[in-house]
Design a protein around this motif. Structure first.
Motif, PDB file in Angstrom:
ATOM      1  N   VAL A 130     -74.533 -21.875  52.487  1.00 55.98           N
ATOM      2  CA  VAL A 130     -75.237 -20.937  51.609  1.00 55.98           C
ATOM      3  C   VAL A 130     -76.721 -21.280  51.523  1.00 55.98           C
ATOM      4  O   VAL A 130     -77.588 -20.401  51.624  1.00 55.98           O
ATOM      5  CB  VAL A 130     -74.589 -20.934  50.213  1.00 55.98           C
ATOM      6  N   ALA A 161     -79.894 -19.067  52.780  1.00 59.15           N
ATOM      7  CA  ALA A 161     -80.924 -18.662  51.822  1.00 59.15           C
ATOM      8  C   ALA A 161     -82.313 -19.061  52.309  1.00 59.15           C
ATOM      9  O   ALA A 161     -83.273 -18.278  52.209  1.00 59.15           O
ATOM     10  CB  ALA A 161     -80.632 -19.289  50.458  1.00 59.15           C
ATOM     11  N   ALA A 217     -85.177 -16.343  53.223  1.00 63.92           N
ATOM     12  CA  ALA A 217     -86.438 -16.381  52.483  1.00 63.92           C
ATOM     13  C   ALA A 217     -87.619 -16.589  53.421  1.00 63.92           C
ATOM     14  O   ALA A 217     -88.678 -15.958  53.262  1.00 63.92           O
ATOM     15  CB  ALA A 217     -86.392 -17.496  51.437  1.00 63.92           C
ATOM     16  N   ALA A 269     -77.642 -10.768  52.577  1.00 62.70           N
ATOM     17  CA  ALA A 269     -76.562 -11.264  51.723  1.00 62.70           C
ATOM     18  C   ALA A 269     -75.187 -10.934  52.286  1.00 62.70           C
ATOM     19  O   ALA A 269     -74.223 -11.675  52.063  1.00 62.70           O
ATOM     20  CB  ALA A 269     -76.701 -10.688  50.310  1.00 62.70           C
ATOM     21  N   LEU A 307     -73.209 -13.673  54.206  1.00 65.53           N
ATOM     22  CA  LEU A 307     -72.666 -14.874  53.570  1.00 65.53           C
ATOM     23  C   LEU A 307     -71.146 -14.956  53.702  1.00 65.53           C
ATOM     24  O   LEU A 307     -70.602 -16.037  53.980  1.00 65.53           O
ATOM     25  CB  LEU A 307     -73.052 -14.906  52.092  1.00 65.53           C
TER      26      LEU A 307
END
Length: 296
Positions: free
Chosen positions: A147, A151, A155, A192, A195
């Motif tokens: 995760v 992320a 980002a 997302a 994931l």
């Protein structure tokens, strides 16, 4: 200091030893989880992997921004120069084919087999922890790394693209113009959606790590399986089989950028990812519970 009836002085140590023994509190799963996270943070490989996740998207954006040509044969590749939202979607497309299975397997494929390689299972189990606690602590640690790495990658890709290319509107898959205020949450949502299948690949890597007891096989095998799934997914005439492949949910974000958004593939992909995760973790848990670790 007092004396006994036999005249032997009763020291505090003697009194303490005569007192009923105190029960030692067994460490909980949270304690084991902190051990595993501390071990992961201490590994140079995990730190370097996160550093690559941070730097690689920036380098890709800068390279494309300095070139006149664009990867027009790739989804959203035509927009890497015209919209800061095009490059993150291009990286998402490329990463789902080659990079994501590697990130999922990097820790998940090693976290159990590493104990076999160093013969430390008996040492761990003498710390008054159960196999179930060890299993879930290691599983949560591997999932957490997956995760966090995703992320950081998302980002970096989104932030660097908006910084170096701009916040121009994005052209959707139906040719519609998506304004910046709408495009940003859509791009974040697209990332997302990766994931769930990423956690599925992590569970697959954990299963192979437990079963093979070999760190190299635990890391490499999920990557190879992912490539085979990608190849099978490109073949015609097997649409039903393709729906149940773990790589197919990595493409479910396409429906979010259609002129009339649809969520059917996304919902089915979440169910497929959950099924892969549950089956792989159940197999790994049973295999670890039944294993004879008396040899090390």
């Amino acid at each position: 200091m007092t004396t006994t009836t036999t005249g032997v002085p009763r020291t505090p140590t003697t009194a303490a030893s005569a007192a009923p023994g105190r029960t030692t509190r067994r460490p909980g799963t949270g304690t084991v989880l902190r051990w595993e996270i501390a071990k992961l943070v201490a590994q140079a490989r995990s730190r370097y992997a996160l550093l690559v996740c941070l730097i690689a998207p920036i380098a890709i954006v800068l390279v494309f921004n300095g070139q006149q040509q664009s990867p027009s044969d790739t989804l959203f590749g035509r927009q890497v120069h015209t919209s800061g939202y095009g490059a993150p979607l291009f990286i998402l497309t490329f990463g789902s084919q080659w990079i994501f299975p590697i990130l999922a397997a990097l820790v998940g494929g090693d976290i159990f087999a590493n104990e076999d390689q160093h013969g430390t299972w008996k040492t761990i189990l003498t710390r008054s922890v159960t196999r179930s606690q060890i299993f879930w602590a290691k599983t949560l640690t591997a999932t957490l790394f997956t995760v966090v790495s995703m992320a950081v990658l998302a980002a970096s890709a989104i932030g660097s693209s908006l910084l170096f290319i701009g916040t121009q509107p994005l052209v959707g898959l139906g040719g519609q113009l998506i304004p910046s205020g709408t495009a940003l949450p859509l791009v974040v949502a697209c990332w997302a959606t990766a994931l769930a299948p990423q956690i599925g690949f992590t569970a697959l890597a954990i299963l192979l790590s437990v079963k093979t007891r070999n760190p190299a096989a635990g890391v490499a095998a999920p990557v190879a399986i992912g490539l085979v799934m990608q190849l099978v997914g490109t073949l015609g005439g097997i649409d039903l089989t393709r729906q149940f492949l773990l790589t197919t949910p990595l493409e479910s974000w396409h429906g979010l950028l259609a002129e009339h958004p649809f969520h059917g593939p996304l919902e089915f992909g979440l169910a497929v990812s959950a099924a892969w995760t549950a089956v792989c973790l159940a197999g790994a848990y049973v295999a670890l519970r039944r294993r004879d670790i008396t040899g090390g």
